[in-house]
Design an enzyme around this catalytic site. Structure first.
Site, short mmCIF file in Angstrom:
data_model
loop_
_atom_site.label_atom_id
_atom_site.label_comp_id
_atom_site.label_asym_id
_atom_site.label_seq_id
_atom_site.Cartn_x
_atom_site.Cartn_y
_atom_site.Cartn_z
N HIS A 302 -4.42 -26.80 15.44
CA HIS A 302 -4.02 -26.93 16.83
C HIS A 302 -2.54 -27.32 16.84
O HIS A 302 -1.95 -27.58 15.80
CB HIS A 302 -4.82 -28.03 17.53
N CYS A 345 -1.59 -22.37 19.06
CA CYS A 345 -1.01 -22.01 20.35
C CYS A 345 0.45 -22.44 20.42
O CYS A 345 0.94 -23.19 19.60
CB CYS A 345 -1.78 -22.64 21.50
#
Length: 459
Positions: A302, A345
């Site tokens: 992440h 992301c």
């Protein structure tokens, strides 16, 4: 005009039966998500979704014509759409005109060619591959094929298991898959014209390398075995279980398979805290790379914009990771290519396509992410799963969209001597074209490479 269009769709929908609707949905899977298609129970709802996706409109009926042509409803083509079998055959000969993929056409054609006896035999031979409740007598072959796709038994670029089954049941149909695979190879070979292909692959003698550089530009040397380290930093289990990244193990396996094949020393570290992640990168920057040609690093986690998250929620700047391998900080890699591939992301915004519901079904997850303005140093290539501020997507079952696409493209294009930047461009194109539960994903390439990076494939 709008009223006439809706009347047209109504007339077509009224003429379609349940099996034909199932076929239309199957043929549209590259354009509409499986979850959305599963909710459609009647043709009118299917046409509404096609309109939502801008796949059909009053002035844009080609996709509808193609679908009806594919399922053999020539009567509807003629009566309501002013077309014919001959006209569609001419149209579909135009390169790039078909909206239904060659893979989807092949799979549907196979289903149509199977007799009821063939279907029973295929189901019997698949008993070890699929749950019995997916192979019951009333299950259509389209449903069986969908289950095979879901379970990874057949893929667009790997139909080996299906070929093995058909070899025993219908060898004549198996030959259609052989022809499809040959066509794929031919298409990629033809695209060598598009790509700056290494002439050294086609030229013999000591002058081949020099001739390649003269014609296509300089190429980084790939002479050692191993060519270098492929370092994989893979965060799966987080201290907060809500952040666990299901599907990332599949990404790690896919990368290891490709880079071991390409003769890299492949090492994977799992579940690193932020500090340990940076220390691991630093450790590899201090190694002696003099007998190496290249360095490759994959990071799966992440993150947020410009940062990677450790399993302890501590962040590491991507710039700090990349800077470990500049010419100053890692002299033994000076002048050699350093590649960083980041699956995470760039923020929390979804690329718009249509209004998207939060994914709570387990189909796709998102990584919250990174990147980067790379240091102003040479010989560095960074491939990011998505551009700044946006999400990237990962299937809990099959892995991330970006990494899986990259590995498949490398397996296909490295033997054709396509350089890594061109391969990443192909990945960008493929990922950007996918419908991801109503959203889009746009990967990014950032490069200060001074030459072309072509991975040699072992003979």
């Amino acid at each position: 005009m709008n009223r006439d269009f809706h009347i047209l769709l109504f007339k077509v929908s009224e003429a379609l039966v349940t099996e034909e609707l199932a076929a239309l949905k199957f043929l549209s899977l590259e354009h509409i998500s499986r979850r959305k298609l599963e909710a459609i129970q009647e043709p009118k709802a299917f046409f509404e979704v096609l309109q939502e996706k801008d796949l059909i409109g009053m002035e844009n009926l080609f996709f509808l014509k193609e679908l009806l042509y594919r399922i053999g409803r020539i009567d509807l083509l003629t009566a309501h759409l002013g077309s014919s079998r001959e006209e569609m055959e001419r149209e579909l000969q135009v390169p790039g005109r078909a909206r239904v993929s060659a893979y989807r056409q092949l799979a549907y054609g196979i289903v149509e060619d199977l007799t009821p006896e063939d279907e029973r035999s295929v189901k019997f031979l698949l008993q070890k591959e699929l749950p019995k409740n997916k192979l019951h007598e009333n299950a259509s072959m389209l449903q069986v094929f969908l289950e095979m796709e879901i379970n990874g038994i057949i893929k667009e670029d790997d139909m080996t298991k299906l070929k093995n089954v058909l070899q025993r049941v219908r060898p004549d149909i198996k030959k259609k898959i052989d022809a499809y695979e040959e066509e794929i190879k031919e298409n990629y070979s033809k695209e060598e014209v598009r790509y700056p292909v290494s002439a050294s692959a086609h030229l013999e003698g000591q002058g081949a390398e020099g001739e390649a550089e003269k014609r296509y530009g300089k190429i980084y040397k790939m002479e050692n075995n191993p060519h270098g380290y492929c370092l994989i930093l893979n965060n799966h289990i987080f201290k907060n279980p809500c952040y666990n990244r299901e599907g990332t193990l599949q990404d790690g396996e896919a990368v290891k398979k490709v880079f071991k094949w390409l003769q890299f020393e492949t090492v994977e570290y799992m579940d690193l805290e932020g500090k340990k992640l940076y220390e691991t990168v630093k450790e590899y920057s201090k190694k002696d790379h003099r007998n190496m040609d290249c360095f490759v690093c994959f990071v799966f986690s992440h993150g947020e914009k410009d940062k990677i998250k450790g399993v302890d929620d501590e962040y590491v700047n991507i710039d700090d990771i990349v800077s470990c391998f500049t010419g100053t900080n890692c002299p033994s890699l000076a002048g050699k290519p350093k590649v960083f591939i980041i699956q995470a992301c760039q923020g929390s915004v979804r690329h718009p396509s249509v209004t998207v519901q939060a994914d709570s079904s387990g189909h796709l997850e998102v990584d919250a992410s990174p990147l980067t303005s790379i240091p102003d140093k040479a010989d560095i290539l960074i491939g990011m799963a998505t551009v700044e501020d946006y999400l990237s997507f990962r299937s809990r079952r099959t892995g991330s969209v970006y990494i899986q696409s990259l590995c498949k493209k490398m397996e296909l294009l490295c033997p054709l001597h396509v350089d890594l930047t061109a391969i990443l461009t192909e990945v960008n194109n493929e990922v950007a074209g996918r419908d991801l539960e109503g959203s889009k994903q746009m990967p990014k390439i950032t490069s200060t490479l001074l030459k072309r990076l072509v991975f040699k494939v072992p003979q």
